[in-house]
Design a protein around this motif. Structure first.
Motif, mmCIF file in Angstrom:
data_model
loop_
_atom_site.group_PDB
_atom_site.id
_atom_site.type_symbol
_atom_site.label_atom_id
_atom_site.label_comp_id
_atom_site.label_asym_id
_atom_site.label_seq_id
_atom_site.Cartn_x
_atom_site.Cartn_y
_atom_site.Cartn_z
ATOM 1 N N ASP A 159 0.843 -1.195 0.000
ATOM 2 C CA ASP A 159 0.000 0.000 0.000
ATOM 3 C C ASP A 159 0.879 1.246 0.000
ATOM 4 O OD1 ASP A 159 -1.964 1.870 0.196
ATOM 5 O OD2 ASP A 159 -2.849 1.111 2.050
ATOM 6 N N GLU A 160 0.677 2.123 -0.966
ATOM 7 C CA GLU A 160 1.502 3.315 -1.088
ATOM 8 C C GLU A 160 0.881 4.532 -0.412
ATOM 9 O OE1 GLU A 160 2.406 3.927 -5.166
ATOM 10 O OE2 GLU A 160 3.580 2.079 -5.348
ATOM 11 N N GLN A 161 -0.275 4.391 0.199
ATOM 12 C CA GLN A 161 -0.947 5.502 0.878
ATOM 13 C C GLN A 161 -1.041 5.194 2.372
ATOM 14 O OE1 GLN A 161 -0.819 7.651 -2.185
ATOM 15 N NE2 GLN A 161 -2.262 8.493 -0.743
ATOM 16 N N GLY A 162 -1.789 6.019 3.086
ATOM 17 C CA GLY A 162 -2.046 5.771 4.496
ATOM 18 C C GLY A 162 -1.068 6.470 5.412
ATOM 19 N N ILE A 163 -1.239 6.200 6.712
ATOM 20 C CA ILE A 163 -0.431 6.834 7.750
ATOM 21 C C ILE A 163 0.396 5.759 8.451
ATOM 22 C CG2 ILE A 163 -0.505 8.155 9.905
ATOM 23 C CD1 ILE A 163 -3.113 9.385 8.975
ATOM 24 N N VAL A 164 1.679 6.028 8.624
ATOM 25 C CA VAL A 164 2.592 5.101 9.289
ATOM 26 C C VAL A 164 3.130 5.781 10.545
ATOM 27 C CG1 VAL A 164 4.668 3.702 9.097
ATOM 28 C CG2 VAL A 164 3.264 4.138 7.057
ATOM 29 N N PHE A 165 2.833 5.205 11.703
ATOM 30 C CA PHE A 165 3.365 5.706 12.971
ATOM 31 C C PHE A 165 4.618 4.910 13.333
ATOM 32 C CE2 PHE A 165 -1.178 6.606 13.147
ATOM 33 C CZ PHE A 165 -1.218 7.903 13.653
ATOM 34 N N THR A 166 5.644 5.614 13.782
ATOM 35 C CA THR A 166 6.848 4.918 14.205
ATOM 36 C C THR A 166 7.615 5.763 15.213
ATOM 37 O OG1 THR A 166 8.776 3.685 13.406
ATOM 38 C CG2 THR A 166 8.370 5.846 12.405
ATOM 39 N N THR A 167 8.619 5.168 15.820
ATOM 40 C CA THR A 167 9.442 5.876 16.794
ATOM 41 C C THR A 167 10.701 6.401 16.099
ATOM 42 O OG1 THR A 167 10.640 3.865 17.360
ATOM 43 C CG2 THR A 167 8.648 4.365 18.645
ATOM 44 N N PRO A 168 11.377 7.378 16.692
ATOM 45 C CA PRO A 168 12.628 7.849 16.080
ATOM 46 C C PRO A 168 13.687 6.753 16.047
ATOM 47 C CG PRO A 168 12.285 8.856 18.246
ATOM 48 C CD PRO A 168 11.022 8.183 17.877
ATOM 49 N N GLU A 169 13.679 5.856 17.036
ATOM 50 C CA GLU A 169 14.634 4.755 17.037
ATOM 51 C C GLU A 169 14.397 3.824 15.845
ATOM 52 O OE1 GLU A 169 14.282 6.327 21.153
ATOM 53 O OE2 GLU A 169 12.828 5.681 19.643
ATOM 54 N N ARG A 170 13.143 3.532 15.570
ATOM 55 C CA ARG A 170 12.825 2.642 14.438
ATOM 56 C C ARG A 170 13.150 3.316 13.111
ATOM 57 N NH1 ARG A 170 9.733 -2.051 13.936
ATOM 58 N NH2 ARG A 170 10.464 -2.999 12.020
ATOM 59 N N LEU A 171 12.934 4.620 13.046
ATOM 60 C CA LEU A 171 13.220 5.356 11.815
ATOM 61 C C LEU A 171 14.712 5.328 11.494
ATOM 62 C CD1 LEU A 171 11.592 7.051 9.730
ATOM 63 C CD2 LEU A 171 12.369 9.083 10.957
ATOM 64 N N ALA A 172 15.547 5.130 12.514
ATOM 65 C CA ALA A 172 16.993 5.071 12.306
ATOM 66 C C ALA A 172 17.453 3.709 11.794
ATOM 67 C CB ALA A 172 17.719 5.407 13.604
ATOM 68 N N ASP A 173 16.548 2.719 11.759
ATOM 69 C CA ASP A 173 16.896 1.382 11.295
ATOM 70 C C ASP A 173 16.941 1.365 9.766
ATOM 71 O OD1 ASP A 173 17.015 -1.671 11.941
ATOM 72 O OD2 ASP A 173 15.523 -1.459 10.361
ATOM 73 N N ALA A 174 18.072 0.923 9.207
ATOM 74 C CA ALA A 174 18.274 0.974 7.756
ATOM 75 C C ALA A 174 17.249 0.133 7.001
ATOM 76 C CB ALA A 174 19.696 0.527 7.415
#
Length: 551
Positions: free
Chosen positions: A110-125
């Motif tokens: 799915d290319e739309q929608g809202i994705v919630f995440t933490t800053p730690e997870r966002l740092a995962d390659a």
């Protein structure tokens, strides 16, 4: 002037969210987001910041990625969006492996929608690569004050968001916070690498909050004052402490006295924290005794009072925590119990807040001897005495000084192979002195707020650089409702402290310094109010105690 939104957006507002009218500031923020403009929304607790990205997400090309430090909040918001028919995923460390695989599969499809995440997870390659598989139309940074070391709830992991934004194709950014001083706003711009980040500030003033301070000369008196306040208070409320030890002691004493109370602090197991929060949120218990680990993102509109058993170190933190009362707009009480010894607690925190020479040398030394780049996890394993937050803080200091850098895989390496010598270490520590001075100044303003006889809302607004929407008195703080009285001179009658005669400390033309505003010149003095003009030609009024003579 009301900002007009496209008709399709208005229809989504009513059909999807069941809302007919937007609150102050929401329409302006939403319009900017839809236009692709980088925006920082400074809106008080309960002002509806979440809608400022949830509504645009339905009309943007690509995903909306929301970075938040609060796992419980993102799960709650994702569930509510799913119920409203909006595609939403929450990916974080607490997600079971099976659910995580399913969520990642849905993201891939799915290319739309809202994705919630933490800053730690966002740092995962790997996770970043998954997000890169489709266009990101908006990057949202919730609780954006956490990105600033000038703020009250600094989270080192937030410092990586600027790099992640670049990797995601530099989508428009929406940053959200309830409180931010001008200095924090500038730091958010710098850390997110968005110098043109526009600010929509609806102000921190909330006339439904009655601000009060009760002085205590001993811990026993403070306990009595707390009991008195709780006996008068109606509805549910929060009692904040500055330390885990104090939270445990207050909770035990109130529990023994028969109060309906739960306990929340960062040293409890996650299951215990969640259970305590659930009991408070569903009304099973009346009181929550907590450290500042509790409250960010809490959506309980009927909290009628917030009591601070110990003061925090900054007015930003105090207002953020006190502002969790009265989110429904009805009157609520915000009471600070002030004992002078509480200042020592915050001074202790300040003394251990920033990395010293030994920390800087240890981390830099580990990288220079590693023989190659290290991930944050590998570096933490090599330095077992460092917590992740402390390690990230040291790395950030070294990175800003040009001593270390990261590669595309988010691995850290030193710049050069030479260890830091004594002069270099001293230079790095000297750079920290400005931050230390700011923190000390912030603590002094917190103490001033606790001891002043002036309008408390006026003191708060001065700190945030906002002009009060009233002349002299807000009419709903203790000093305005019950002005303190100064001792009468012989033959004189009692006078309120706010009207006590005093020799003017400043005169027109005096050179002065105003914290966070810099050098200026006095234009006029009226009572305890000083009007100062700054080099850019802007003139502002301040409480005299906030102004210092130039050296």
């Amino acid at each position: 002037m009301t900002t007009a939104l496209p008709q399709a957006v208005r229809r989504s507002l009513e059909k999807t969210f069941g809302i007919r009218r937007l609150r102050g500031g929401q329409a302006e923020v939403i319009a900017r987001v839809l236009e692709g403009r980088d925006t920082l929304a400074v809106m008080p607790t309960g002002a509806g910041k979440s809608l400022c990205y949830q509504l645009p997400a339905l009309h943007l090309d690509g995903r909306t990625v929301v970075v938040s430090p609060l796992i419980a909040l993102m799960k709650d918001q994702a569930d509510k969006l799913d119920e409203a028919g909006v595609a939403a995923e929450a990916l974080h460390s607490a997600l079971p492996a099976g659910e995580e695989r399913a969520a990642l599969q849905r993201l891939a499809e799915d290319e739309q929608g809202i994705v919630f995440t933490t800053p730690e997870r966002l740092a995962d390659a790997d996770f970043l690569a998954t997000l890169q598989s489709a266009k990101v139309g908006l990057l949202v940074v919730d609780e954006a004050h956490c990105i600033s070391q000038w703020g009250h709830d600094f989270r080192p992991a937030f410092l990586q968001i600027g790099e992640a934004a670049k990797a995601l194709g530099s989508p428009p950014v929406l940053a959200l916070t309830a409180t931010a001083t001008p200095q924090v706003i500038e730091d958010i711009r710098r850390q997110l690498r968005r110098p043109r980040l526009e600010v929509v500030n609806t102000g921190v003033y909330r006339p439904n909050l009655v601000m009060q301070v009760v002085q205590a000369t001993s811990e026993d008196e403070k306990d009595r004052r707390l009991d008195e306040a709780l006996s008068r208070a109606e509805g549910s409320g929060i009692v904040y402490t500055a330390t885990v030890k104090a939270a445990q002691a207050v909770h035990a004493r109130l529990l023994a006295a028969g109060e309906s109370v739960a306990l929340y602090h960062g040293k409890l197991r996650a299951a215990e924290r969640h259970a305590a929060q659930d009991r408070f949120m569903n009304g099973e218990v009346r009181l929550m005794v907590a450290t500042n680990a509790f409250g960010m993102g809490i959506d309980k509109p009927d909290i009628r009072f917030v009591l601070h058993y110990q003061m925090p170190g900054k007015l930003e933190a105090y207002l953020q925590e006190a502002g969790r009362a009265g989110r429904d707009g009805d009157k609520a009480d915000c009471l600070l119990l002030f004992h002078r010894k509480d200042r020592q607690v915050q001074q202790f925190f300040l003394a251990h807040a920033h990395p010293g020479e030994a920390d800087l040398a240890a981390v830099h030394g580990a990288l220079t001897t590693a023989g190659g780049p290290l991930t944050l996890a590998a570096l933490a394993e090599a330095l077992p005495g460092f917590t992740p937050g402390r390690l990230q803080s040291v790395l950030t200091r070294l990175r800003d000084a040009g001593r270390v850098r990261t590669d595309r895989q988010r691995r850290w390496r030193s710049v050069g192979r030479e260890p830091l010598d004594a002069p270099a270490l001293q230079a790095l520590v000297v750079e920290q002195q400005e931050q230390d001075e700011h923190d000390r100044e912030a603590l002094e303003r917190m103490v001033f707020y606790a001891q002043t006889g002036w309008c408390r809302w006026r003191v708060l607004l001065d700190w945030f650089g906002e002009a009060p929407p009233f002349e002299q008195h807000c009419g709903h703080c203790d000093n305005c409702l019950r002005p303190p009285v100064v001792p009468a001179e012989p033959g004189d009658t009692d006078r309120p402290a706010t009207e006590a005669p005093a020799v003017p400390r400043f005169a027109a033309g005096d050179s002065v310094v105003v914290p966070r505003h810099g050098d200026g010149r006095v234009l006029s003095v009226a009572g305890d109010e000083v009007e100062v003009v700054f080099p850019d030609g802007q003139a502002r009024r301040f409480v005299a105690d906030y102004v210092r003579r130039s050296a």
